[in-house]
Design an enzyme around this catalytic site. Structure first.
Site, PDB file in Angstrom:
ATOM      1  N   ASP A  16      23.206  71.849  -7.010  1.00 24.31           N
ATOM      2  CA  ASP A  16      24.126  72.185  -8.100  1.00 24.31           C
ATOM      3  C   ASP A  16      25.466  72.706  -7.575  1.00 24.31           C
ATOM      4  O   ASP A  16      25.528  73.287  -6.494  1.00 24.31           O
ATOM      5  CB  ASP A  16      23.466  73.237  -8.999  1.00 24.31           C
ATOM      6  CG  ASP A  16      24.165  73.365 -10.340  1.00 24.31           C
ATOM      7  OD1 ASP A  16      24.892  72.431 -10.730  1.00 24.31           O
ATOM      8  OD2 ASP A  16      23.983  74.405 -10.995  1.00 24.31           O
ATOM      9  N   GLY A  17      26.507  72.490  -8.366  1.00 26.61           N
ATOM     10  CA  GLY A  17      27.826  73.037  -8.038  1.00 26.61           C
ATOM     11  C   GLY A  17      28.845  71.991  -7.608  1.00 26.61           C
ATOM     12  O   GLY A  17      29.975  72.328  -7.231  1.00 26.61           O
ATOM     13  N   SER A  61      19.063  65.242 -13.852  1.00 25.67           N
ATOM     14  CA  SER A  61      18.026  65.695 -14.778  1.00 25.67           C
ATOM     15  C   SER A  61      18.007  64.838 -16.041  1.00 25.67           C
ATOM     16  O   SER A  61      18.974  64.126 -16.344  1.00 25.67           O
ATOM     17  CB  SER A  61      18.257  67.162 -15.157  1.00 25.67           C
ATOM     18  OG  SER A  61      19.314  67.263 -16.091  1.00 25.67           O
ATOM     19  N   ASN A  64      20.985  65.567 -17.987  1.00 19.78           N
ATOM     20  CA  ASN A  64      22.312  65.196 -17.475  1.00 19.78           C
ATOM     21  C   ASN A  64      22.903  63.961 -18.162  1.00 19.78           C
ATOM     22  O   ASN A  64      24.089  63.669 -18.031  1.00 19.78           O
ATOM     23  CB  ASN A  64      22.289  64.992 -15.952  1.00 19.78           C
ATOM     24  CG  ASN A  64      22.157  66.282 -15.167  1.00 19.78           C
ATOM     25  OD1 ASN A  64      21.546  66.315 -14.096  1.00 19.78           O
ATOM     26  ND2 ASN A  64      22.721  67.375 -15.669  1.00 19.78           N
ATOM     27  N   ARG A  67      26.220  64.092 -20.241  1.00 19.96           N
ATOM     28  CA  ARG A  67      27.563  64.155 -19.620  1.00 19.96           C
ATOM     29  C   ARG A  67      28.374  62.900 -19.959  1.00 19.96           C
ATOM     30  O   ARG A  67      27.820  61.887 -20.383  1.00 19.96           O
ATOM     31  CB  ARG A  67      27.409  64.293 -18.106  1.00 19.96           C
ATOM     32  CG  ARG A  67      26.723  65.592 -17.756  1.00 19.96           C
ATOM     33  CD  ARG A  67      26.722  65.822 -16.262  1.00 19.96           C
ATOM     34  NE  ARG A  67      26.056  67.089 -15.968  1.00 19.96           N
ATOM     35  CZ  ARG A  67      26.250  67.789 -14.875  1.00 19.96           C
ATOM     36  NH1 ARG A  67      27.071  67.359 -13.937  1.00 19.96           N
ATOM     37  NH2 ARG A  67      25.609  68.931 -14.690  1.00 19.96           N
ATOM     38  N   LEU A 194      15.865  77.489 -13.464  1.00 16.20           N
ATOM     39  CA  LEU A 194      15.199  76.296 -12.938  1.00 16.20           C
ATOM     40  C   LEU A 194      15.758  75.008 -13.539  1.00 16.20           C
ATOM     41  O   LEU A 194      15.612  73.943 -12.941  1.00 16.20           O
ATOM     42  CB  LEU A 194      13.698  76.359 -13.252  1.00 16.20           C
ATOM     43  CG  LEU A 194      12.813  77.109 -12.271  1.00 16.20           C
ATOM     44  CD1 LEU A 194      11.379  77.124 -12.781  1.00 16.20           C
ATOM     45  CD2 LEU A 194      12.853  76.454 -10.893  1.00 16.20           C
TER      46      LEU A 194
HETATM   47  C1  IPE Z   1      20.491  70.984 -12.619  1.00 17.86           C
HETATM   48  O1  IPE Z   1      21.846  71.269 -12.677  1.00 17.86           O
HETATM   49  C2  IPE Z   1      20.280  69.525 -12.382  1.00 17.86           C
HETATM   50  C3  IPE Z   1      20.700  69.048 -11.082  1.00 17.86           C
HETATM   51  C4  IPE Z   1      21.227  69.729 -10.120  1.00 17.86           C
HETATM   52  C5  IPE Z   1      20.466  67.647 -10.872  1.00 17.86           C
HETATM   53  P1  IPE Z   1      22.636  71.324 -14.053  1.00 17.86           P
HETATM   54  O2  IPE Z   1      24.048  71.603 -13.697  1.00 17.86           O
HETATM   55  O3  IPE Z   1      22.365  70.138 -14.861  1.00 17.86           O
HETATM   56  O4  IPE Z   1      21.954  72.573 -14.757  1.00 17.86           O
HETATM   57  P2  IPE Z   1      22.504  73.562 -15.871  1.00 17.86           P
HETATM   58  O5  IPE Z   1      23.055  72.712 -16.966  1.00 17.86           O
HETATM   59  O6  IPE Z   1      23.551  74.414 -15.239  1.00 17.86           O
HETATM   60  O7  IPE Z   1      21.314  74.377 -16.262  1.00 17.86           O
HETATM   61  C1  IPE Z   2      24.973  68.966  -9.805  1.00 14.76           C
HETATM   62  O1  IPE Z   2      26.279  69.438  -9.839  1.00 14.76           O
HETATM   63  C2  IPE Z   2      24.898  67.465  -9.802  1.00 14.76           C
HETATM   64  C3  IPE Z   2      24.358  66.884 -11.041  1.00 14.76           C
HETATM   65  C4  IPE Z   2      23.852  67.560 -12.027  1.00 14.76           C
HETATM   66  C5  IPE Z   2      24.387  65.428 -11.147  1.00 14.76           C
HETATM   67  P1  IPE Z   2      27.028  69.679 -11.202  1.00 14.76           P
HETATM   68  O2  IPE Z   2      27.713  68.416 -11.611  1.00 14.76           O
HETATM   69  O3  IPE Z   2      26.100  70.257 -12.214  1.00 14.76           O
HETATM   70  O4  IPE Z   2      28.107  70.756 -10.784  1.00 14.76           O
HETATM   71  P2  IPE Z   2      28.624  71.964 -11.655  1.00 14.76           P
HETATM   72  O5  IPE Z   2      27.422  72.788 -12.005  1.00 14.76           O
HETATM   73  O6  IPE Z   2      29.272  71.378 -12.880  1.00 14.76           O
HETATM   74  O7  IPE Z   2      29.565  72.674 -10.775  1.00 14.76           O
HETATM   75 MG    MG Z   3      25.611  72.169 -12.680  1.00 13.65          MG
END
Ligand code: IPE
Ligand code: IPE
Ligand code: MG
Length: 239
Positions: A16-17, A61, A64, A67, A194
């Site tokens: 994440d991030g 996920s 996701n 998005r 989680l």
């Molecule tokens: C969890 O991250 C899923 C992945 C890293 C693939 P998200 O960015 O989707 O989770 P939330 O929305 O902050 O809980």
């Molecule tokens: C995790 O990074 C990757 C995926 C969920 C595909 P994010 O895209 O959730 O990154 P942040 O949380 O927005 O920084």
């Molecule tokens: Mg994220």
């Protein structure tokens, strides 16, 4: 590599991030995913080198899909790249003992990606050193539902009665069937949740959180997580 520490057998990582990493640099979010995919390669190789037997990376996920299409497409393109690369490096990966598994509902993924997944899983099926699970279109609740449905079918057919269902039967229907539960789950990016990752399997997992954004995560950070893990006292309900 940390010394004198009990090595976790199975590590789960919530990657994440990526988006924030890119936004902080004035870049499009897709650039963050690209960088995150590089980090995935580095950490995967390193973890295997130090002897981690099972790795589960949360890549996309079931939630996701909410998005923007542009971002989803960018992430799908990165899977495609990775899978094609895995196909090209098949020999090398097999030699290194990488077994690649996809966990999640792959039926919703583009057909070409599904085909590449089937090839990657088939070609690496005999490899045994390190199992790499990629969680794509993965949701822990959906995984439990998937298992429960197959048990319901067995009950309906008269094969078993409801009272005969054991915990092991639910476990056997999960995508991770046959693999040990994660000992350690790592979540970078400063979130303390989680997000539907391995919720059944994580009943007694140790968590490790960090503010580092996934694209900045290094092998030294993995070492730190493993070292902290080594100092935990896992009681599993005992004393
Ligand atoms: C969890 O991250 C899923 C992945 C890293 C693939 P998200 O960015 O989707 O989770 P939330 O929305 O902050 O809980
Ligand atoms: C995790 O990074 C990757 C995926 C969920 C595909 P994010 O895209 O959730 O990154 P942040 O949380 O927005 O920084
Ligand atoms: Mg994220």
């Amino acid at each position: 590599m940390p010394e004198n520490t009990a090595l976790p057998v199975h590590i789960g990582i919530i990657m994440d991030g990526n988006g924030r990493w890119a936004t902080q640099r004035g870049l499009p979010r897709s650039r963050g995913h690209e960088q995150g995919a590089q980090t995935f390669r580095t950490i995967c190789e390193y973890a295997a080198d130090i002897g981690i037997k099972y790795l589960t990376f949360y890549a996309f996920s079931t939630e996701n899909w909410s998005r923007p299409a542009e971002e989803i497409n960018a992430v799908m393109d990165l899977f495609r790249d990775y899978l094609k690369e895995a196909e090209e490096r098949q020999e090398e990966n097999i030699q290194k003992g990488f077994r690649i598994r996809y966990i999640g509902d792959t039926s919703a993924l583009p057909e070409d990606i599904r085909k590449l997944i089937r090839i990657a899983e088939r070609e690496s099926a005999q490899a045994r050193k390190t199992t790499v699970n990629l969680a794509v279109n993965y949701g822990g609740r959906q995984e439990i539902l998937h298992s429960v449905r197959s048990l319901a079918r067995r009950v309906q057919s008269g094969e078993i009665t409801p009272d005969e269902i054991r915990l092991e039967d639910i476990q056997a229907g999960l995508y991770t069937a046959g693999q040990p539960d994660p000992d350690l789950i790592i979540r970078p990016s400063g979130e303390y949740r989680l997000s539907n990752f391995l919720i059944w399997q994580a009943a007694y997992t140790e968590f490790w959180y960090s503010d580092i954004l996934w694209p900045d995560f290094t092998p030294a950070d993995l070492d730190r997580a493993i070292e902290d893990y080594g100092n935990r006292n896992r009681r599993f309900g005992g004393i």
